[in-house]
Motif scaffolding. Structure first.
Motif, PDB file in Angstrom:
ATOM      1  N   TYR A  51       3.403  -4.228   6.676  1.00  0.00           N
ATOM      2  CA  TYR A  51       2.964  -2.917   7.136  1.00  0.00           C
ATOM      3  C   TYR A  51       1.862  -2.342   6.249  1.00  0.00           C
ATOM      4  O   TYR A  51       1.134  -1.444   6.667  1.00  0.00           O
ATOM      5  CB  TYR A  51       4.145  -1.939   7.218  1.00  0.00           C
ATOM      6  CG  TYR A  51       4.756  -1.564   5.889  1.00  0.00           C
ATOM      7  CD1 TYR A  51       4.280  -0.469   5.167  1.00  0.00           C
ATOM      8  CD2 TYR A  51       5.814  -2.277   5.363  1.00  0.00           C
ATOM      9  CE1 TYR A  51       4.828  -0.114   3.957  1.00  0.00           C
ATOM     10  CE2 TYR A  51       6.369  -1.931   4.155  1.00  0.00           C
ATOM     11  CZ  TYR A  51       5.880  -0.843   3.453  1.00  0.00           C
ATOM     12  OH  TYR A  51       6.436  -0.495   2.249  1.00  0.00           O
ATOM     13  N   LEU A  52       1.699  -2.867   5.039  1.00  0.00           N
ATOM     14  CA  LEU A  52       0.632  -2.390   4.152  1.00  0.00           C
ATOM     15  C   LEU A  52      -0.755  -2.741   4.692  1.00  0.00           C
ATOM     16  O   LEU A  52      -1.742  -2.121   4.322  1.00  0.00           O
ATOM     17  CB  LEU A  52       0.793  -2.982   2.751  1.00  0.00           C
ATOM     18  CG  LEU A  52       1.981  -2.491   1.935  1.00  0.00           C
ATOM     19  CD1 LEU A  52       2.033  -3.201   0.596  1.00  0.00           C
ATOM     20  CD2 LEU A  52       1.936  -0.993   1.735  1.00  0.00           C
TER      21      LEU A  52
ATOM     22  N   ASP B  91      -1.845  -2.160   7.605  1.00  0.00           N
ATOM     23  CA  ASP B  91      -2.327  -1.079   8.461  1.00  0.00           C
ATOM     24  C   ASP B  91      -2.589   0.208   7.690  1.00  0.00           C
ATOM     25  O   ASP B  91      -3.072   1.177   8.260  1.00  0.00           O
ATOM     26  CB  ASP B  91      -1.289  -0.782   9.563  1.00  0.00           C
ATOM     27  CG  ASP B  91      -1.001  -2.013  10.398  1.00  0.00           C
ATOM     28  OD1 ASP B  91      -1.930  -2.823  10.589  1.00  0.00           O
ATOM     29  OD2 ASP B  91       0.151  -2.169  10.848  1.00  0.00           O
ATOM     30  N   ARG B  92      -2.252   0.244   6.425  1.00  0.00           N
ATOM     31  CA  ARG B  92      -2.402   1.464   5.636  1.00  0.00           C
ATOM     32  C   ARG B  92      -3.698   1.435   4.842  1.00  0.00           C
ATOM     33  O   ARG B  92      -4.181   0.385   4.442  1.00  0.00           O
ATOM     34  CB  ARG B  92      -1.231   1.598   4.670  1.00  0.00           C
ATOM     35  CG  ARG B  92       0.114   1.532   5.350  1.00  0.00           C
ATOM     36  CD  ARG B  92       0.829   2.832   5.211  1.00  0.00           C
ATOM     37  NE  ARG B  92       2.048   2.847   6.011  1.00  0.00           N
ATOM     38  CZ  ARG B  92       3.208   3.237   5.541  1.00  0.00           C
ATOM     39  NH1 ARG B  92       3.320   3.621   4.293  1.00  0.00           N
ATOM     40  NH2 ARG B  92       4.257   3.253   6.334  1.00  0.00           N
ATOM     41  N   VAL B  93      -4.225   2.644   4.582  1.00  0.00           N
ATOM     42  CA  VAL B  93      -5.505   2.768   3.878  1.00  0.00           C
ATOM     43  C   VAL B  93      -5.341   3.754   2.726  1.00  0.00           C
ATOM     44  O   VAL B  93      -4.616   4.752   2.852  1.00  0.00           O
ATOM     45  CB  VAL B  93      -6.602   3.278   4.844  1.00  0.00           C
ATOM     46  CG1 VAL B  93      -7.931   3.434   4.129  1.00  0.00           C
ATOM     47  CG2 VAL B  93      -6.750   2.337   6.021  1.00  0.00           C
TER      48      VAL B  93
ATOM     49  N   LYS C 285      -4.394   5.962  -0.355  1.00  0.00           N
ATOM     50  CA  LYS C 285      -3.185   6.328  -1.090  1.00  0.00           C
ATOM     51  C   LYS C 285      -1.912   5.961  -0.347  1.00  0.00           C
ATOM     52  O   LYS C 285      -0.844   5.895  -0.951  1.00  0.00           O
ATOM     53  CB  LYS C 285      -3.190   7.826  -1.392  1.00  0.00           C
ATOM     54  CG  LYS C 285      -4.190   8.197  -2.462  1.00  0.00           C
ATOM     55  CD  LYS C 285      -4.036   9.656  -2.833  1.00  0.00           C
ATOM     56  CE  LYS C 285      -4.992  10.023  -3.956  1.00  0.00           C
ATOM     57  NZ  LYS C 285      -4.884  11.448  -4.309  1.00  0.00           N
ATOM     58  N   ALA C 286      -1.993   5.731   0.948  1.00  0.00           N
ATOM     59  CA  ALA C 286      -0.808   5.354   1.735  1.00  0.00           C
ATOM     60  C   ALA C 286      -0.290   3.968   1.350  1.00  0.00           C
ATOM     61  O   ALA C 286       0.840   3.618   1.673  1.00  0.00           O
ATOM     62  CB  ALA C 286      -1.127   5.391   3.223  1.00  0.00           C
ATOM     63  N   THR C 287      -1.099   3.183   0.649  1.00  0.00           N
ATOM     64  CA  THR C 287      -0.674   1.833   0.256  1.00  0.00           C
ATOM     65  C   THR C 287       0.110   1.831  -1.051  1.00  0.00           C
ATOM     66  O   THR C 287       0.583   0.782  -1.483  1.00  0.00           O
ATOM     67  CB  THR C 287      -1.885   0.896   0.082  1.00  0.00           C
ATOM     68  OG1 THR C 287      -2.730   1.428  -0.946  1.00  0.00           O
ATOM     69  CG2 THR C 287      -2.653   0.755   1.369  1.00  0.00           C
TER      70      THR C 287
END
Length: 120
Positions: free
Chosen positions: A101-102, A104-106, A108-110
């Motif tokens: 799922y990382l 799809d994250r960009v 600070k969300a990672t």
């Protein structure tokens, strides 16, 4: 001796014993041997372990890092002679076995929450 025992005995010669206990979510620095021309050097590859696969001689880890805004994933065969060293820089608290799922994250969300319970 059956075939499985013969295969296991041959594989056991090539297993590395000095590997740290790597978990999914760890930030690792992998020293990879690179051949350029006639010379060989060690190039560090630093990133987060997002997957671990198999066991024994064919055990692999998938390491993800963001380089110049682009996500780069690399699969490392842990017992390969091309892997010089693996150093754990940070342990993270994760609740699943694969962190795909990382992808799809960009930004600070990672980020993953750091885990302090076990030393390196």
């Amino acid at each position: 001796m059956n075939a499985e025992a013969i295969i296991r005995s041959i594989e056991s010669e090539h297993l590395k014993s000095n590997l740290p206990n790597i978990n999914v979510g760890d930030t690792v620095k992998v020293g990879v041997k690179i051949r350029e021309g006639g010379k060989e050097r060690v190039q560090p590859y630093e990133g987060t372990v997002i997957a671990r696969r198999n066991g024994g001689i064919s055990e692999t880890i998938t390491v993800r890092k963001v380089f110049q805004g682009v996500g780069v994933e690399r699969v490392f065969l842990l017992h390969s002679p091309r892997i010089e060293s693996i150093q754990i820089l940070r342990r993270s608290k994760v609740r699943r076995a694969k962190l795909y799922y990382l992808r799809d994250r960009v930004g600070k969300a990672t980020r993953l929450k750091q885990r302090f319970d076990r030393p390196f």
